[in-house]
Design an enzyme around this catalytic site. Sequence first.
Site, PDB file in Angstrom:
ATOM      1  N   LYS A 221       0.848  -1.197   0.000  1.00  0.00           N
ATOM      2  CA  LYS A 221       0.000   0.000   0.000  1.00  0.00           C
ATOM      3  C   LYS A 221       0.878   1.239   0.000  1.00  0.00           C
ATOM      4  CE  LYS A 221      -2.580   1.632   3.639  1.00  0.00           C
ATOM      5  NZ  LYS A 221      -2.560   3.099   3.762  1.00  0.00           N
TER       6      LYS A 221
ATOM      7  N   ASP B  95      -3.411   4.308  -1.971  1.00  0.00           N
ATOM      8  CA  ASP B  95      -4.403   4.749  -0.975  1.00  0.00           C
ATOM      9  C   ASP B  95      -4.439   6.277  -0.945  1.00  0.00           C
ATOM     10  OD1 ASP B  95      -6.233   4.729   1.093  1.00  0.00           O
ATOM     11  OD2 ASP B  95      -4.743   4.265   2.643  1.00  0.00           O
TER      12      ASP B  95
ATOM     13  N   LYS C 199      -7.348   8.103  -1.307  1.00  0.00           N
ATOM     14  CA  LYS C 199      -8.642   8.596  -0.789  1.00  0.00           C
ATOM     15  C   LYS C 199      -9.094   9.834  -1.571  1.00  0.00           C
ATOM     16  CE  LYS C 199      -8.001   6.750   3.902  1.00  0.00           C
ATOM     17  NZ  LYS C 199      -6.610   6.235   3.884  1.00  0.00           N
TER      18      LYS C 199
ATOM     19  N   ASP D 214     -12.912  14.976  -5.009  1.00  0.00           N
ATOM     20  CA  ASP D 214     -12.838  16.266  -5.714  1.00  0.00           C
ATOM     21  C   ASP D 214     -14.029  16.347  -6.663  1.00  0.00           C
ATOM     22  OD1 ASP D 214     -11.879  18.706  -6.909  1.00  0.00           O
ATOM     23  OD2 ASP D 214      -9.831  18.073  -6.449  1.00  0.00           O
TER      24      ASP D 214
ATOM     25  N   THR E   2     -12.258   5.887  10.092  1.00  0.00           N
ATOM     26  CA  THR E   2     -12.437   5.275  11.413  1.00  0.00           C
ATOM     27  C   THR E   2     -11.996   6.208  12.539  1.00  0.00           C
ATOM     28  OG1 THR E   2     -10.339   4.181  11.066  1.00  0.00           O
ATOM     29  CG2 THR E   2     -12.315   2.869  10.691  1.00  0.00           C
TER      30      THR E   2
ATOM     31  N   ARG F 262       2.390  -1.213  11.043  1.00  0.00           N
ATOM     32  CA  ARG F 262       3.475  -1.227  12.020  1.00  0.00           C
ATOM     33  C   ARG F 262       3.815  -2.598  12.597  1.00  0.00           C
ATOM     34  NH1 ARG F 262       0.715   3.697  14.966  1.00  0.00           N
ATOM     35  NH2 ARG F 262      -1.024   2.608  13.976  1.00  0.00           N
TER      36      ARG F 262
HETATM   37  O1  C5P Z   1      -1.921   0.623  12.315  1.00  0.00           O
HETATM   38  P1  C5P Z   1      -1.131   0.152  11.113  1.00  0.00           P
HETATM   39  O2  C5P Z   1       0.272   0.632  11.151  1.00  0.00           O
HETATM   40  O3  C5P Z   1      -1.248  -1.330  10.867  1.00  0.00           O
HETATM   41  O4  C5P Z   1      -1.849   0.880   9.894  1.00  0.00           O
HETATM   42  C1  C5P Z   1      -1.612   0.438   8.615  1.00  0.00           C
HETATM   43  C2  C5P Z   1      -2.277   1.317   7.596  1.00  0.00           C
HETATM   44  O5  C5P Z   1      -3.683   1.256   7.702  1.00  0.00           O
HETATM   45  C3  C5P Z   1      -1.887   2.770   7.665  1.00  0.00           C
HETATM   46  O6  C5P Z   1      -1.465   3.132   6.346  1.00  0.00           O
HETATM   47  C4  C5P Z   1      -3.124   3.504   8.030  1.00  0.00           C
HETATM   48  O7  C5P Z   1      -3.267   4.710   7.313  1.00  0.00           O
HETATM   49  C5  C5P Z   1      -4.221   2.553   7.627  1.00  0.00           C
HETATM   50  N1  C5P Z   1      -5.328   2.618   8.552  1.00  0.00           N
HETATM   51  C6  C5P Z   1      -6.557   2.947   8.092  1.00  0.00           C
HETATM   52  N2  C5P Z   1      -7.627   2.976   8.939  1.00  0.00           N
HETATM   53  C7  C5P Z   1      -7.474   2.649  10.207  1.00  0.00           C
HETATM   54  C8  C5P Z   1      -6.236   2.299  10.681  1.00  0.00           C
HETATM   55  C9  C5P Z   1      -5.141   2.291   9.826  1.00  0.00           C
HETATM   56  O8  C5P Z   1      -6.723   3.219   6.900  1.00  0.00           O
HETATM   57  N3  C5P Z   1      -8.509   2.654  11.015  1.00  0.00           N
END
Ligand code: C5P
Length: 229
Positions: free
Chosen positions: A33, A60, A62, A65, A115, A206
């Site tokens: 991603k 990604d 998002k 526009d 979220t 992460r």
């Molecule tokens: O928390 P983590 O490091 O696993 O997040 C991975 C990816 O998921 C990040 O790029 C973050 O922008 C996205 N993400 C998301 N919605 C969430 C949590 C994380 O789009 N609720």
Amino acid sequence: MNASPVIVALDVATEIEARLLIAALGDSASFYKVGLELYTGVGMDFVRDLKSEDHRVFLDLKLYDIGETVKRAVAQVVRAGADFLSIHGSRAVLEAAVAGRDGAPLQLLAITVLTSFDENDLRQMGYPGTVADLVELRVRNAMEAGVNGIVCSPVEVARVRTLAGPAATLVTPGVRSAGAATGDQKRVATPAQAIADGADYLVMGRQVTRAADPRGEMLRILEEIQFRK
Ligand code: C5P
């Protein structure tokens, strides 16, 4: 491992850092991603490079526009060869994205409600209802607009599957193995639970990217979801 359902979030600032991660993951990952940070740092050439190396790419961005702008931007993403692209789930924007894709294999994924938003945020934007109501409305709109699927949290994936139908592609971030640090994620599920609830793909950041041994961590996750090559 091309069919692996785990998409690794390259949440880094530079191509060098992204390259180090990809090298550390080796054959344990093949779907990446590219989000706003890396995209605004390195641009579409990096996406084209990943594609020429046989990786899959979820861009990604998002997008949100006016219709014409979204349509033309999506046509650019098609030319770059990305596999998935995220778009904000408002009806006119999604329809413009579908027009811009023009039958190409790019999968368009709608964002329903970020979220990080709660009902106070919705009030500030003038929405009277609940987050769950708005998610439901936007899932229905998205599927009617002709997109392929939805990005949703693991806590809503079962409901979204019911609303979006069996053919929709559901992509779920906010996933953590039991015992892994959750960081700033408030609503998490394990990889196995998210898949059992109906997710097709898991976005993992992460837990994998900050592991001392990213490849080992990835192999543990693949074992957890019983993925076999
Ligand atoms: O928390 P983590 O490091 O696993 O997040 C991975 C990816 O998921 C990040 O790029 C973050 O922008 C996205 N993400 C998301 N919605 C969430 C949590 C994380 O789009 N609720």
